[in-house]
Design an enzyme around this catalytic site. Structure first.
Site, short mmCIF file in Angstrom:
data_model
loop_
_atom_site.label_atom_id
_atom_site.label_comp_id
_atom_site.label_asym_id
_atom_site.label_seq_id
_atom_site.Cartn_x
_atom_site.Cartn_y
_atom_site.Cartn_z
N GLU A 122 0.83 -1.21 0.00
CA GLU A 122 0.00 0.00 0.00
C GLU A 122 0.86 1.26 0.00
O GLU A 122 0.64 2.17 0.79
CB GLU A 122 -0.96 0.00 1.20
N GLU A 268 -6.00 -8.28 0.16
CA GLU A 268 -6.47 -8.36 1.55
C GLU A 268 -7.97 -8.11 1.58
O GLU A 268 -8.45 -7.17 0.96
CB GLU A 268 -5.80 -7.29 2.44
#
Ligand SMILES: *[C@@H]1O[C@H](CO)[C@@H](O)[C@H](O)[C@H]1NC(C)=O
Ligand SMILES: *[C@@H]1O[C@H](CO)[C@@H](O)[C@H](O)[C@H]1NC(C)=O
Ligand SMILES: *[C@@H]1O[C@H](CO)[C@@H](O)[C@H](O)[C@H]1NC(C)=O
Ligand SMILES: *[C@@H]1O[C@H](CO)[C@@H](O)[C@H](O)[C@H]1NC(C)=O
Ligand SMILES: *[C@@H]1O[C@H](CO)[C@@H](O)[C@H](O)[C@H]1NC(C)=O
Ligand SMILES: *[C@@H]1O[C@H](CO)[C@@H](O)[C@H](O)[C@H]1NC(C)=O
Ligand SMILES: *[C@@H]1O[C@H](CO)[C@@H](O)[C@H](O)[C@H]1NC(C)=O
Length: 482
Positions: A122, A268
């Protein structure tokens, strides 16, 4: 005696059935994070994954103990380069060295079945203020080139797990078809997507319906789940859950940059069980009860019907994760800190009420807690001692809406003292607290609040068996080569 034969014939088919149903949605993976003060031995975790029919695992680094335990397991692995190493990977020599030490080394028969390399985690998260905006793409490019040079570029693909905050739809028209990448990162996003496309690599995105709900009291609660919720309509398509809407916003953003059919992996997805009013086992169960049947049926989303490759977040609770995003951050596991299942969950998507198989042979510290001594005199020091205990351990279950929020003042102190004492491996001096702490061998859990006993940490694990295997391999290899 005669009976046992009879029993055996009766039991055999049952056992077979049980065995068959220990499976998971095809291609289901899990994220194996290790930011815990006390880690289960990696071999125990790998056994647990296999016992539950999980065949894919995503890591956040390429730790040699973890890789050693995965060797020979045939589990498909996504290894990772953490954000703080992205800058270093802007040097091609460093990237090549990383690939040699963390990929090529494990690439032999009986080694680790590496499928992907995640470059960063991220990295474009808005809270990072652009820190990795200029270093992610060059790192990605170097790692891909290094994989190609090492001759594994065809089988091992690079990707960048990105948070869903890299795209949005305009507030004026918040529908999936209006999805576009954020303008502040449009250049690196285009570079990344072009490189992925050129190499046949997938886009990886993390999608969190829980976070849509968190801190946004106007968010329609049911829309975070899969069993109803006020639909939004976009070009005659009905969206009944935020997961689909979010995913299709990405599909539209990809289409807008010319890659509308790029494969997408969910890096995720999951639901935490503590640390917030919406983070509890009932909501987590509702979320997973909706998710798994859809994955098993290859429902996909309106714009992308069919199979989706998914990695759950996460495997085991991590009591040392940063709580900057919120107190729930340490409670994402489908397993507790000790590798035991938290609630019934059916990975096969058949929506049966059954528990996962927990970690085997877990070693716990002694059955004893540290608690506040109700007869203590120097109460004036209490607040300081609680703060100290909570600074160096995990007190997130005490907060509003969490499992230990109902404790009284003494209970709060005991909870904090015990968490610290356990993190310190029950060291004698760790229950003093200037005379305010006292040991107890009773179970002092109350109501929904569990006072935990830690496991013995495996951080001191000895030489990884892989090192031995590798040395033998190197010797063999030199015989073969010369
Ligand atoms: C391999 O990965 C580990 C764990 O992520 C890291 O600490 C190490 O620096 C990497 N090795 C090289 C040569 O970059
Ligand atoms: C980002 O900027 C904010 C506000 O300027 C600051 O509070 C925060 O610490 C910064 N975060 C990082 C990771 O630099
Ligand atoms: C990234 O590069 C741009 C353009 O060269 C520059 O303006 C910006 O300050 C850089 N950002 C960081 C965090 O270095
Ligand atoms: C799964 O079972 C639960 C009750 O245990 C139910 O509420 C839910 O709707 C079911 N989900 C599906 C997709 O069948
Ligand atoms: C216990 O601690 C929690 C979290 O710090 C706090 O919200 C609560 O008010 C405390 N309870 C008492 C009775 O002091
Ligand atoms: C301690 O008590 C709680 C109920 O308050 C129970 O859930 C838990 O299993 C008990 N723990 C042990 C180790 O007996
Ligand atoms: C507390 O532990 C018991 C088992 O010992 C478990 O059933 C229960 O779900 C746990 N509660 C929480 C909030 O973790």
């Amino acid at each position: 005696m005669g009976n046992s034969g009879f029993l055996a014939t009766l039991l055999l088919p049952t056992l077979l059935c049980v065995h068959l149903s220990v499976g998971s949605v095809t291609g289901l993976g899990v994220n194996w994070g290790t930011m815990a003060t006390h880690k289960l031995p990696p071999e125990t975790v790998v056994k647990m994954l296999k016992d539950n029919g999980i065949k894919k695992v995503k890591l956040f680094d390429a730790d040699s103990n973890t890789m050693g335990a995965l060797a020979g397991s045939d589990l498909e692995v996504m290894v990772a380069i953490p954000n703080d190493q992205l800058l270093a990977m802007n040097s091609y020599d460093r990237a090549k060295e990383w690939v040699q030490k963390n990929i090529t080394l494990y690439n032999f028969k009986g080694g680790v079945n590496i499928k992907y390399v995640a470059v960063g985690n991220e990295p474009f998260l808005q809270t990072y203020n652009g820190s990795f905006v200029n270093t992610t793409f060059p790192a990605l490019q170097n790692i891909q080139n290094a994989l190609n040079d090492a001759g594994v570029g065809d089988t091992i693909k690079v990707t960048v797990p990105l948070n869903a905050d890299v795209y949005n739809s305009p507030e004026s028209n918040p529908v999936p078809s209006a999805g576009r990448f954020r303008t502040d990162i449009s250049r690196p996003m285009s570079q990344i997507v072009d490189l992925l496309a050129k190499n046949g690599a997938p886009f990886t995105v993390n999608i969190y319906p829980f976070l849509s709900l968190y801190g946004n009291d106007d968010f329609p609660f049911n829309y975070a789940f899969f069993d109803g919720g006020n639909p939004i309509v976009d070009n005659k398509i009905q969206y009944t859950n935020v997961f689909d809407a979010n995913f299709d916003t990405l599909v539209s953003a990809l289409k807008a940059v010319g890659h509308g059919s790029m494969p997408i992996i969910i890096g995720e997805v999951g639901w935490p069980t503590d640390g917030d009013k919406n983070a509890n086992m009932a909501n987590a169960q509702r979320f997973y009860n909706g998710l798994f049947p859809r994955l098993a049926a290859n429902t996909g989303t309106p714009l992308r019907p069919g199979y989706i490759e998914v990695y759950l977040f996460g495997l085991i609770d991590e009591d040392a994760k940063s709580v900057a995003p919120g107190n729930f951050e340490r409670h994402w596991g489908i397993f507790r800190y000790d590798g035991q299942p938290k609630f019934p969950i059916d990975l096969s998507g058949q929506n049966q009420t059954k528990f996962l198989i927990g970690a085997k042979d877990v070693k716990y510290l002694k059955q004893q807690c540290c608690m506040f001594n109700p007869n203590a005199k120097n109460i004036g020091k209490l607040v300081d001692n609680i703060n100290y205990a909570c600074t160096f351990s995990d007190c997130t279950a005490l907060g509003f809406g969490s499992s230990c929020n109902g404790l009284d003042a003494n209970g709060n102190a005991s909870y904090a003292f015990n968490m610290y004492y356990q993190v310190q491996n029950q060291k004698d001096t760790a229950c003093s607290f200037q005379g305010l702490g006292i040991l107890s061998t009773r179970n002092i859990s109350q109501g929904t609040c569990n006072f935990t006993i830690q496991i013995t940490s495996s951080s001191f694990s000895s030489v990884s068996p892989l090192v031995v295997v590798l040395s033998v391999f190197t010797v063999l290899n030199s015989y073969l080569l010369f």
